[in-house]
Design a protein around this motif. Structure first.
Motif, PDB file in Angstrom:
ATOM      1  N   ASP A 438       0.815  -1.015  -0.044  1.00  0.00           N
ATOM      2  CA  ASP A 438      -0.042   0.093  -0.020  1.00  0.00           C
ATOM      3  C   ASP A 438       0.710   1.185  -0.150  1.00  0.00           C
ATOM      4  O   ASP A 438       1.041   1.910   0.928  1.00  0.00           O
ATOM      5  CB  ASP A 438      -0.889   0.044   1.155  1.00  0.00           C
ATOM      6  CG  ASP A 438      -2.098   1.008   1.211  1.00  0.00           C
ATOM      7  OD1 ASP A 438      -2.670   0.915   1.928  1.00  0.00           O
ATOM      8  OD2 ASP A 438      -2.249   1.660  -0.075  1.00  0.00           O
ATOM      9  N   ILE A 439       1.512   1.458  -1.068  1.00  0.00           N
ATOM     10  CA  ILE A 439       2.496   2.703  -1.325  1.00  0.00           C
ATOM     11  C   ILE A 439       1.691   4.020  -1.416  1.00  0.00           C
ATOM     12  O   ILE A 439       2.428   4.982  -1.164  1.00  0.00           O
ATOM     13  CB  ILE A 439       3.570   2.409  -2.228  1.00  0.00           C
ATOM     14  CG1 ILE A 439       2.757   2.320  -3.658  1.00  0.00           C
ATOM     15  CG2 ILE A 439       4.411   1.139  -2.112  1.00  0.00           C
ATOM     16  CD1 ILE A 439       3.808   2.259  -4.942  1.00  0.00           C
ATOM     17  N   THR A 440       0.550   3.859  -1.627  1.00  0.00           N
ATOM     18  CA  THR A 440      -0.111   5.254  -1.986  1.00  0.00           C
ATOM     19  C   THR A 440      -0.417   6.228  -0.679  1.00  0.00           C
ATOM     20  O   THR A 440      -0.647   7.196  -0.401  1.00  0.00           O
ATOM     21  CB  THR A 440      -1.568   4.923  -2.559  1.00  0.00           C
ATOM     22  OG1 THR A 440      -2.266   4.115  -1.770  1.00  0.00           O
ATOM     23  CG2 THR A 440      -1.450   4.412  -3.894  1.00  0.00           C
ATOM     24  N   HIS A 441      -0.450   5.113   0.453  1.00  0.00           N
ATOM     25  CA  HIS A 441      -0.707   6.019   1.889  1.00  0.00           C
ATOM     26  C   HIS A 441       0.801   6.702   2.518  1.00  0.00           C
ATOM     27  O   HIS A 441       0.738   7.325   3.185  1.00  0.00           O
ATOM     28  CB  HIS A 441      -1.102   4.952   2.909  1.00  0.00           C
ATOM     29  CG  HIS A 441      -2.272   4.592   2.912  1.00  0.00           C
ATOM     30  ND1 HIS A 441      -2.939   3.811   1.802  1.00  0.00           N
ATOM     31  CD2 HIS A 441      -3.552   4.940   3.614  1.00  0.00           C
ATOM     32  CE1 HIS A 441      -4.326   3.789   1.974  1.00  0.00           C
ATOM     33  NE2 HIS A 441      -4.755   4.295   3.174  1.00  0.00           N
ATOM     34  N   ASP A 442       1.700   6.200   1.714  1.00  0.00           N
ATOM     35  CA  ASP A 442       3.233   6.476   2.127  1.00  0.00           C
ATOM     36  C   ASP A 442       3.493   7.897   1.307  1.00  0.00           C
ATOM     37  O   ASP A 442       4.178   8.715   1.658  1.00  0.00           O
ATOM     38  CB  ASP A 442       4.332   5.530   1.723  1.00  0.00           C
ATOM     39  CG  ASP A 442       4.112   4.260   2.701  1.00  0.00           C
ATOM     40  OD1 ASP A 442       3.416   4.414   3.800  1.00  0.00           O
ATOM     41  OD2 ASP A 442       4.463   3.408   2.283  1.00  0.00           O
ATOM     42  N   ALA A 443       3.185   7.958   0.056  1.00  0.00           N
ATOM     43  CA  ALA A 443       3.146   9.104  -0.775  1.00  0.00           C
ATOM     44  C   ALA A 443       2.891  10.312  -0.123  1.00  0.00           C
ATOM     45  O   ALA A 443       1.727  10.572   0.420  1.00  0.00           O
ATOM     46  CB  ALA A 443       2.736   9.024  -2.234  1.00  0.00           C
ATOM     47  N   CYS A 444       3.610  11.404   0.022  1.00  0.00           N
ATOM     48  CA  CYS A 444       3.344  12.864   0.602  1.00  0.00           C
ATOM     49  C   CYS A 444       4.020  13.791   0.007  1.00  0.00           C
ATOM     50  O   CYS A 444       3.589  15.077   0.403  1.00  0.00           O
ATOM     51  CB  CYS A 444       3.624  12.628   2.084  1.00  0.00           C
ATOM     52  SG  CYS A 444       5.609  12.431   2.529  1.00  0.00           S
ATOM     53  N   TYR A 445       4.865  13.743  -1.000  1.00  0.00           N
ATOM     54  CA  TYR A 445       5.601  14.928  -1.694  1.00  0.00           C
ATOM     55  C   TYR A 445       4.911  15.194  -2.898  1.00  0.00           C
ATOM     56  O   TYR A 445       4.555  14.368  -3.764  1.00  0.00           O
ATOM     57  CB  TYR A 445       7.286  14.549  -1.709  1.00  0.00           C
ATOM     58  CG  TYR A 445       8.092  14.468  -0.706  1.00  0.00           C
ATOM     59  CD1 TYR A 445       8.058  15.726   0.257  1.00  0.00           C
ATOM     60  CD2 TYR A 445       8.511  13.122  -0.280  1.00  0.00           C
ATOM     61  CE1 TYR A 445       8.952  15.696   1.395  1.00  0.00           C
ATOM     62  CE2 TYR A 445       9.508  13.035   0.734  1.00  0.00           C
ATOM     63  CZ  TYR A 445       9.516  14.326   1.789  1.00  0.00           C
ATOM     64  OH  TYR A 445      10.190  14.348   2.729  1.00  0.00           O
ATOM     65  N   SER A 446       4.977  16.642  -3.133  1.00  0.00           N
ATOM     66  CA  SER A 446       4.658  17.085  -4.518  1.00  0.00           C
ATOM     67  C   SER A 446       5.552  17.152  -5.491  1.00  0.00           C
ATOM     68  O   SER A 446       6.810  17.050  -5.110  1.00  0.00           O
ATOM     69  CB  SER A 446       3.742  18.488  -4.283  1.00  0.00           C
ATOM     70  OG  SER A 446       4.878  19.438  -3.867  1.00  0.00           O
TER      71      SER A 446
END
Length: 705
Positions: A438-446
């Motif tokens: 579930d890498i989508t929950h880790d993505a946080c940078y624009s």
């Protein structure tokens, strides 16, 4: 080896230059001084800035570089005209050097075009006979000579049949006396209640009779008068148009060398998807696209650009610009990442040539001589190749299905993924088998945040030993890209003649906009100046652009734009609120202000724009007074020219009332923006200039030296 046509002239030992009305020979380069010997044997040492600023300065024997190509206008020509111009370029090159691809290209010289056996006049005559036989019409030697000289002066634009680009008159073949009468009738009707178009015709007849006598000027048909009135009327003057109040005062196969012996001799460029998820402006989580340029001789990453979507020709042109200029160090970076603190770089010698390098990042800078690209549509596009031709850069497409032709840049992508991407949240891995659940929950940078992180990591990369870099005197020691650049620069350096300000403006990104009665509107910002009065509401004379005008803009400082008017020159137009915002800002900062102020903006467009400008000014005040949040401080740091104070948390400093943005910085005067406290090393710079496009004036720089 033959000299590449249109290469930028360079001042190096042995070159002959024209300075002060006298012909000199360059005998040595020493820091910022260029040593010259005159015809009488006398010597003179001249600062590089004074030499380049001399009005009569030229490099004797070097080709005069063409002006920046007006590629936006070339694309407006019909496809058949563009193809014919490209065909003429091949024939002109064959007349000049015997090869259709230009000097140094592959191919066989045909006997009738061999420069060693025939004069230029004979080759022109042979080409005229050949073109006549090919169906170009009756082509004479004079025609071939005219096209050859036009190509030397204007490049590909000079070979175009300008009859296809000439805009037709908006009034057609109508009698000028009738056109003047219609204009006068419209002028008299301004400020009065709008009637029908038919009601305007009696007034036109009366004006013609009063000026030229009854029956002197033939009156055109009613359909012609309808067309003239519709064409010449301003917005809002016709009852069939949307009502708008307009003030009455508004008037062959690639060859890849195995080695490169000097910086910039060969640069490889490629694009790939970065193995990390980024948060886009529309809320999507997608892998951004990364385009890099790697120098073969030093393994230095000269430029790296992240794009949210597919890379465009404008992004590729931006990559070219970043390669040839120093990369500024961010105010928040450690001092060791600056060029003047890097022990491996000859910063003292480089700063003697250009003092701005002292504040640059510790990364190599080189203007490429040859660029190796794949056959992607961006890198073989006409816009990218035209920009390279103007800068004197040779473009070599890699052979099809031969990834080893760009093996260095392909391996560099693996290095970026291994040393940079895998340490970021949202890392996707090289394939689905290595992807987290579930890498989508880790993505946080624009994407802009990833670009900032990548820029900082690239400085660290150039301090890291590379196993492919070896010095001849120390074959067992791996050098860093910075060390290899310093070693090669000492034996292969030269002083390139700087580009002019007009060339930089021509290479800025282009967009097409209409000139409204209020000015030019871009992303809810209004750009206006008094000299736009005759062009308000008028269509551009450029054919194929629906009446829009050519606009150039700097994506890193949107406080002004440049427009090409009927005189053919680019003229600066400021943002109407530029004097209210004293620091540069980009579109990302503006969109941030719009997003956070959208619930507080009501009224017409002028009121909303003024409110956004005031919100932007308050943001700048909070950042420079130290009361901004971490997000705001990072947002402004991307375009700041001075060190910024550390971000504070207002809720800890001011209590509950600090949550109201309107209360932040109310005690800060406008003068506080100019009184930035000095850093520990007394290196705080002045505020960014109000206008300009990042160039220096040669006379002013020479006086400072």
């Amino acid at each position: 080896m033959s000299t590449r046509r249109n290469a930028r002239p360079a001042v190096k030992p042995g070159a002959r230059v024209r300075y002060g009305g006298v012909t000199w020979q360059v005998v040595a380069l020493s820091g910022q001084e260029i040593h010259l010997v005159g015809p009488d044997g006398g010597g003179q040492a001249v600062l590089a800035g004074h030499l380049f600023a001399d009005p009569g300065f030229t490099v004797i024997g070097a080709d005069t570089p063409q002006a920046a190509p007006q590629w936006g206008l070339f694309e407006t020509a019909p496809a058949a005209a563009r193809e014919k111009a490209l065909a003429w370029r091949r024939h002109v090159r064959e007349v000049e050097c015997g090869l259709t691809g230009g000097p140094g290209s592959e191919g066989t010289v045909r006997p009738q075009y061999d420069p060693q056996r025939h004069t230029l006049a004979e080759r022109e005559q042979a080409k005229a006979q050949e073109l006549t036989a090919l169906g170009f019409g009756r082509v004479s030697r004079t025609t071939v000579q005219r096209m050859r000289l036009a190509y030397r002066k204007q490049g590909l634009w000079g070979l175009l049949d300008h009859r296809t680009t000439r805009a037709s008159s908006p009034t057609g073949r109508a009698d000028e006396r009738v056109v003047a009468a219609v204009r006068e009738a419209l002028r008299r009707r301004r400020g009065r209640s709008r009637g029908t178009i038919n009601g305007l015709f009696p007034l036109v007849h009366q004006i013609l009779a009063d000026r030229h006598g009854p029956g002197t000027v033939p009156v055109p048909s009613q359909a012609t008068l309808y067309r003239l009135v519709t064409t010449l009327a301003r917005p809002g003057e016709l009852p069939t148009k949307p009502v708008r109040q307009v003030p009455a005062s508004i008037e062959g196969r690639a060859f890849t060398p195995a080695t490169a012996l000097r910086p910039g001799e060969q640069v490889q460029i490629d694009t790939t998807r970065l193995d990390v998820l980024a948060l886009f402006d529309d809320g999507r989580l997608t892998r951004p696209e990364l385009t890099i340029a790697v120098d073969v001789a030093t393994r230095a990453i000269l430029a790296a650009v992240l794009c949210p979507s597919a890379t465009k020709a404008v992004d590729a042109a931006l990559l070219l610009a970043e390669m040839a200029v120093p990369h500024p160090a961010r105010p928040t970076w450690p001092h060791i990442l600056r060029m003047d603190r890097a022990p491996a770089l000859p910063h003292q010698r480089l700063a003697a040539l250009d003092e701005r390098l002292a504040g640059a990042a510790a990364r190599p800078v080189a203007l490429p001589e040859t660029i190796v690209v794949d056959r992607g549509k961006v890198f073989v596009s006409a816009a990218f190749t035209a920009a390279c031709e103007h800068l004197g850069i040779s473009v070599q497409p890699a052979p099809p299905h031969a990834p080893t032709a760009k093996g260095i840049v392909e391996r560099t992508f693996g290095t970026i993924n291994a040393l940079f991407c895998q340490h970021l949240p949202g890392y996707t891995g090289s394939d689905v088998t290595r992807r987290g659940p579930d890498i989508t929950h880790d993505a946080c940078y624009s994407v802009p945040q990833l670009q900032d992180l990548l820029d900082e990591w690239l400085v660290h990369y150039h301090h890291r030993p590379h196993q492919g870099l070896r010095h001849p005197l120390m074959p067992k020691k791996a050098l860093t890209p910075n060390q290899m650049w310093a070693a090669l620069l000492a034996v292969a350096g030269h002083v390139p003649v700087p580009l002019s300000g007009r060339d930089y403006l021509e290479l800025l990104p282009v967009r097409w906009q209409s000139i409204t009665p209020a000015g030019i509107r871009i992303h809810h910002r209004t750009y206006d100046a008094d000299f736009l009065a005759p062009y308000r509401g008028q269509a551009s004379p450029v054919a194929g652009r629906s009446g829009k005008w050519e606009i150039h803009y700097n994506p890193h400082d949107v406080r002004q734009i440049w427009i090409r008017l009927t005189d053919g020159h680019l003229t600066e137009i400021p943002w109407i609120h530029r004097d209210h915002v004293h620091q540069p800002f980009n579109d990302h900062t503006w969109q941030h202000i719009r997003t956070h102020a959208q619930h507080h903006t009501h009224g017409d467009a002028e009121h909303v724009e003024a409110h956004l400008a005031d919100a932007l000014d308050q943001l700048m005040r909070r950042v420079h007074s130290g009361h901004a949040t971490t997000t705001e401080q990072a947002l402004v740091a991307r375009t700041a020219a001075v060190p910024l104070p550390a971000a504070h948390h207002p809720q800890h400093d001011r209590g509950q009332g600090a949550n109201d943005p309107t209360e932040w910085g109310q005690d800060d005067s406008i003068d506080d923006l100019d009184e930035i406290p000095d850093t520990e090393d007394d290196e705080a710079g002045l505020p960014a200039p109000r206008t300009g496009f990042g160039l220096y004036d040669a006379h002013e720089e020479a006086d400072k030296w």
